[in-house]
Design a protein around this motif. Structure first.
Motif, PDB file in Angstrom:
ATOM      1  N   ASN A  15      20.992 -47.820  38.002  1.00 57.55           N
ATOM      2  CA  ASN A  15      20.872 -47.259  39.339  1.00 57.55           C
ATOM      3  C   ASN A  15      20.674 -48.337  40.397  1.00 57.55           C
ATOM      4  O   ASN A  15      21.144 -48.212  41.530  1.00 57.55           O
ATOM      5  CB  ASN A  15      19.728 -46.245  39.390  1.00 57.55           C
ATOM      6  N   GLU A  43      18.623 -39.373  43.723  1.00 57.20           N
ATOM      7  CA  GLU A  43      17.241 -39.541  44.182  1.00 57.20           C
ATOM      8  C   GLU A  43      16.925 -41.014  44.418  1.00 57.20           C
ATOM      9  O   GLU A  43      16.300 -41.382  45.418  1.00 57.20           O
ATOM     10  CB  GLU A  43      16.286 -38.958  43.142  1.00 57.20           C
ATOM     11  N   VAL A  44      17.378 -41.884  43.487  1.00 55.75           N
ATOM     12  CA  VAL A  44      17.146 -43.322  43.634  1.00 55.75           C
ATOM     13  C   VAL A  44      17.857 -43.850  44.872  1.00 55.75           C
ATOM     14  O   VAL A  44      17.294 -44.636  45.649  1.00 55.75           O
ATOM     15  CB  VAL A  44      17.625 -44.085  42.383  1.00 55.75           C
ATOM     16  N   ARG A  86      19.171 -37.855  39.172  1.00 57.06           N
ATOM     17  CA  ARG A  86      18.232 -38.977  39.279  1.00 57.06           C
ATOM     18  C   ARG A  86      18.841 -40.117  40.091  1.00 57.06           C
ATOM     19  O   ARG A  86      18.150 -40.777  40.868  1.00 57.06           O
ATOM     20  CB  ARG A  86      17.818 -39.452  37.887  1.00 57.06           C
ATOM     21  N   THR A  87      20.128 -40.356  39.891  1.00 58.11           N
ATOM     22  CA  THR A  87      20.791 -41.420  40.649  1.00 58.11           C
ATOM     23  C   THR A  87      20.764 -41.111  42.141  1.00 58.11           C
ATOM     24  O   THR A  87      20.463 -41.983  42.965  1.00 58.11           O
ATOM     25  CB  THR A  87      22.250 -41.596  40.176  1.00 58.11           C
ATOM     26  N   GLY A 100      20.783 -34.688  33.548  1.00 59.60           N
ATOM     27  CA  GLY A 100      20.093 -34.950  34.806  1.00 59.60           C
ATOM     28  C   GLY A 100      20.333 -36.320  35.389  1.00 59.60           C
ATOM     29  O   GLY A 100      19.717 -36.685  36.399  1.00 59.60           O
TER      30      GLY A 100
END
Length: 309
Positions: free
Chosen positions: A16, A44-45, A41-42, A37
């Motif tokens: 990421n 979000e990062v 998550r990516t 997921g």
């Protein structure tokens, strides 16, 4: 516009970090990760990190929208100019994933592994085109820290190492080609030596984790951030520089000050380290600490660029 396409295989912390780095520098990114997921998550990062990379300065074509997830390694790599592998640090796993990447990648594509210690020659064993594989070892957070260590294996061509150097440089990194492969490369070997000594100091009751961090934060770390250990010691020698420094302090290297062999990681030592870090962090979450770290690094990187060529 950076018209190169980047494939990211594995979207953990490092994967990421690469994604944010390449998006911030105007590249198109295709990502693959079979973990449930991963795409969420990516995103979000990217959202959390974008403020930091924006502070450093974005490429004119930077966009957090220039990423798409695909459902197979083949779809991720088949049009990519650079494939960055970031799977867990297990030799057998990496060899198998790299073999699949090699099978579907364009013939002139660069394959880079983010391994932090495995020799590239070991990673090349199962490849039909081993000459295009390099280790491209970054540092966390990848989207801020610019160093990338480029290491070729026995079958990697000089042309491929240079091509990798140029592409990472286009992503606003500071690539360093290491001519001789060695476990841990350069930067991690230096950090490992300091880490072992730090564990001994805590284990022997000489310093707490907070005191060790303070010793680096307000001492050596400030100087190292600007010019590294060699130039720091060059200045320590006065007008004659390193010549005088080695004459004056060289004999001290024979003194048994350090304990370079790692201490046994006993349960007691682990608890001292864990409790020390948690106490020092206080009620600040990891997310809060990461935010503070990123803001600090942005300003520090700017200072280094301004005061050291």
């Amino acid at each position: 516009m950076n018209n190169k396409q980047i494939a990211i295989i594995g979207t953990g912390v490092i994967g990421n970090g690469w994604i944010v780095r390449f998006l911030a520098n105007g590249f198109d990114v295709v990502a693959y990760d079979p973990i449930d997921g991963a795409e969420a998550r990516t995103k979000e990062v990217i959202e959390q990190a974008w403020e930091s990379v924006e502070s450093l300065g974005l490429h004119t074509d930077a966009s957090h929208e220039r990423i798409r997830f695909v459902s197979s390694i083949e779809d991720a790599v088949k049009h990519a100019d650079l494939i960055q592998e970031n799977v867990p640090e297990r030799l057998d796993l990496k060899q198998d994933v790299l073999k699949e990447i090699d099978r579907f990648a364009q013939k002139d594509a660069i394959i880079g592994s983010s391994t932090s210690g495995i020799k590239p020659t070991e990673l090349q064993i199962k490849l039909d085109h081993p000459e295009r594989l390099v280790v491209a070892h970054p540092f966390n957070p990848v989207y801020l820290l610019p160093l990338v260590e480029i290491v070729g294996g026995k079958q990697t061509t000089k042309e491929m190492k240079q091509a990798a150097h140029d592409l990472y440089e286009a992503a606003n990194m500071k690539p360093m080609i290491i001519e001789k492969e060695i476990e841990g490369f350069v930067a991690d070997r230096l950090m490992e030596a300091l880490w072992r000594e730090a564990l001994h100091l805590v284990n022997d009751g000489i310093a707490t984790t907070e005191e060790v961090d303070k010793a680096i934060t307000y001492g050596a770390g400030l100087r190292w951030a600007q010019m590294g250990p060699f130039m720091t010691f060059h200045l320590a020698g006065g007008k004659e520089g390193m010549r005088h420094m080695l004459k004056q302090f060289g004999p001290a290297l024979k003194l048994p000050w350090t304990k370079l062999e790692a201490p046994e990681l006993t349960e007691d030592l682990k608890e001292r380290v864990i409790n020390g870090c948690e106490t020092h962090a206080g009620d600040r979450s990891v997310a809060e600490l990461e935010h503070k770290r990123n803001a600090f690094l942005v300003q520090l990187i700017d200072l280094v660029e301004d005061y050291w060529p």
